[in-house]
Design a protein around this motif. Structure first.
Motif, mmCIF file in Angstrom:
data_model
loop_
_atom_site.group_PDB
_atom_site.id
_atom_site.type_symbol
_atom_site.label_atom_id
_atom_site.label_comp_id
_atom_site.label_asym_id
_atom_site.label_seq_id
_atom_site.Cartn_x
_atom_site.Cartn_y
_atom_site.Cartn_z
ATOM 1 N N ASP A 338 -5.144 -4.437 2.957
ATOM 2 C CA ASP A 338 -4.312 -4.617 1.767
ATOM 3 C C ASP A 338 -3.042 -3.777 1.856
ATOM 4 O O ASP A 338 -1.957 -4.225 1.470
ATOM 5 C CB ASP A 338 -5.096 -4.241 0.508
ATOM 6 C CG ASP A 338 -6.165 -5.268 0.166
ATOM 7 O OD1 ASP A 338 -6.020 -6.424 0.604
ATOM 8 O OD2 ASP A 338 -7.137 -4.909 -0.524
ATOM 9 N N LEU A 339 -3.165 -2.544 2.351
ATOM 10 C CA LEU A 339 -1.974 -1.702 2.503
ATOM 11 C C LEU A 339 -0.990 -2.324 3.486
ATOM 12 O O LEU A 339 0.228 -2.245 3.300
ATOM 13 C CB LEU A 339 -2.374 -0.301 2.977
ATOM 14 C CG LEU A 339 -3.098 0.586 1.964
ATOM 15 C CD1 LEU A 339 -3.562 1.877 2.634
ATOM 16 C CD2 LEU A 339 -2.197 0.915 0.776
ATOM 17 N N ALA A 340 -1.506 -2.952 4.524
ATOM 18 C CA ALA A 340 -0.640 -3.537 5.552
ATOM 19 C C ALA A 340 0.198 -4.684 5.009
ATOM 20 O O ALA A 340 1.219 -5.046 5.605
ATOM 21 C CB ALA A 340 -1.484 -4.015 6.735
ATOM 22 N N ARG A 341 -0.211 -5.253 3.884
ATOM 23 C CA ARG A 341 0.566 -6.352 3.293
ATOM 24 C C ARG A 341 1.767 -5.850 2.494
ATOM 25 O O ARG A 341 2.619 -6.642 2.100
ATOM 26 C CB ARG A 341 -0.335 -7.204 2.402
ATOM 27 C CG ARG A 341 -1.330 -8.055 3.181
ATOM 28 C CD ARG A 341 -1.863 -9.200 2.327
ATOM 29 N NE ARG A 341 -2.686 -8.721 1.233
ATOM 30 C CZ ARG A 341 -4.006 -8.562 1.316
ATOM 31 N NH1 ARG A 341 -4.628 -8.829 2.455
ATOM 32 N NH2 ARG A 341 -4.699 -8.141 0.284
ATOM 33 N N LEU A 342 1.823 -4.550 2.239
ATOM 34 C CA LEU A 342 2.958 -4.000 1.497
ATOM 35 C C LEU A 342 4.185 -3.923 2.399
ATOM 36 O O LEU A 342 4.065 -3.625 3.597
ATOM 37 C CB LEU A 342 2.623 -2.602 0.967
ATOM 38 C CG LEU A 342 1.572 -2.536 -0.140
ATOM 39 C CD1 LEU A 342 1.230 -1.089 -0.452
ATOM 40 C CD2 LEU A 342 2.065 -3.248 -1.396
ATOM 41 N N PRO A 343 5.380 -4.170 1.859
ATOM 42 C CA PRO A 343 6.590 -4.118 2.678
ATOM 43 C C PRO A 343 6.824 -2.721 3.246
ATOM 44 O O PRO A 343 6.691 -1.724 2.536
ATOM 45 C CB PRO A 343 7.708 -4.519 1.700
ATOM 46 C CG PRO A 343 7.138 -4.289 0.336
ATOM 47 C CD PRO A 343 5.670 -4.522 0.457
#
Length: 404
Positions: A338-343
């Motif tokens: 989920d963190l990896a989906r943040l810009p």
């Protein structure tokens, strides 16, 4: 024109929709999505593309204490901070925004008084500011009304109206109740002071969107053509003849402000791909012809239709309901995926975030999260509306507290 836009509070983006304040009740919660929220600032309510009310005052601002359900007063809140406010309305909800501004020359209409009240017993507390027991001498005092003191100062809002049985919507002549004024008083109310109440202004204008200036071509005395672009994720529908304001951004990402350089400028012409058009609906890039010489790159054009304009004589169709909010990623509980989906969160930054979270138990807010993992200010901006920082528990220290 001296108006400066100093901040924007968006409702529906805070972790909590509201908090309960003792002696006051529920306050709606929002996130500072631009600039800063300063207690006492003037505000206008934006809803569905309309400015539905102006001359509100940010009379009370509180925030939740870290690691606690209690609240504390705030005089100033910065970018991406959650705040809970009282402005003299009880209907603030998801999709609403408060546009905060300063303006030393333009004020509300105070030509039609509707009530006169006498201050009987003033009081003050650190959380909710000034309040006063008042007696209505004539007329009807209403919740949310504008009021002015005979001692002078800026007009205020009735942030709360309370009788023995609880909150009131209005108070007729001859009755006594408590009025909450918060922190908007230029001078403390004193026993014997007279407050005059005025009706609240209604619908002000319809906003048709904004566009950022990328280039300017001077056409000669008093005219130019500007190449503009509608910001990504937003919509705008400029029309020939519509009025625009010119806003000039100043400050930094974390203290973003805009000064209104000009207002009431009619759009003289529009073109898309070199072809003249009457409206730019659905277009992101186009050119605008204006009768001004003072326009620069990165200025913002704001199209609007005043309530008094004949163009608004027929009732406008209701705006479509706002799109459902994007699920926010809680940086204090989210998985690596989920963190990896943040810009801006590369694999290395995700690893750093997880390790720091394990070591310190979490992050107090999104800004602190971004700084901790090495994001630059312009990268932290892109987390707006995408991430949040839920409440975290303090790690055990293993230290015993002794009674001495």
């Amino acid at each position: 024109m001296t108006e400066t836009r100093v901040g924007l509070i968006e409702f529906g983006k805070a972790i909590h929709d509201s908090v309960t304040v003792p002696g006051l009740g529920e306050l709606p919660g929002g996130q500072v999505s631009a600039g800063r929220a300063t207690r006492g600032a003037r505000a206008r309510l934006l809803r569905g593309g309309r400015v539905v009310e102006d001359d509100l005052r940010l009379g009370i601002v509180v925030r939740k204490k870290f690691f606690s359900s209690d609240v504390e007063p705030v005089t100033d809140a910065g970018f991406l901070k959650d705040v809970f406010v009282a402005v003299g309305r009880r209907d603030l909800g998801n999709g609403d925004s408060l546009e905060l501004y300063t303006d030393d020359t333009v004020g509300p209409d105070l030509s039609r008084p509707e009530a006169a009240v006498s201050v009987v017993a003033p009081a003050f507390d650190q959380l909710t500011g000034f309040r006063a027991q008042v007696h209505v001498r004539e007329g009807v005092l209403r919740f949310g009304a504008l009021c002015a003191s005979a001692q002078g100062g800026q007009p205020m809002r009735v942030l709360g109206l309370f009788g023995p049985a609880g909150p009131l919507e209005e108070l007729p002549a001859g009755q006594v109740a408590t009025v909450l004024l918060g922190f908007q008083c230029d001078a403390p109310p004193m026993a014997g002071d007279v407050l005059t109440a005025f009706p609240t202004p209604g619908f002000v204008e319809h906003r048709d969107g904004t566009a950022v200036v990328h280039g300017v071509t001077d056409l000669g005395p008093g005219a130019l053509v500007a190449a503009v672009e509608v910001p990504e994720g937003r919509s705008a529908a400029f029309t020939v003849g519509v009025r625009v304001r010119v806003l000039r951004p100043i400050g930094t990402t974390f203290n973003e402000r805009s000064t209104v350089i000009a207002a009431g400028l009619p759009v003289l012409s529009l073109a898309r791909d070199g072809v003249a058009v009457r409206s730019t609906a659905g277009s992101r890039v186009f050119t605008v012809g204006l009768g001004t010489r003072d326009l620069r790159q990165n200025d913002v054009l704001e199209a609007y239709v005043p309530a008094s304009s004949p163009a608004l004589a027929p009732p406008l169709a209701l705006a479509p309901p706002p799109a459902p909010p994007v699920a926010l990623v809680d940086v204090n509980t989210a998985s690596a995926a989920d963190l990896a989906r943040l810009p801006g969160l590369t694999p290395d930054r995700v690893t750093t975030a997880l390790e720091l979270r394990r070591q310190q138990g979490g992050f107090p807010d999104v800004e602190a999260f971004g700084v901790a993992i090495g994001l630059q200010p312009h990268e932290i901006v892109h987390l707006r509306g995408r991430a949040t920082a839920g409440r975290v528990a303090l790690p055990e220290t293993g230290v015993r507290q002794l009674d001495i």
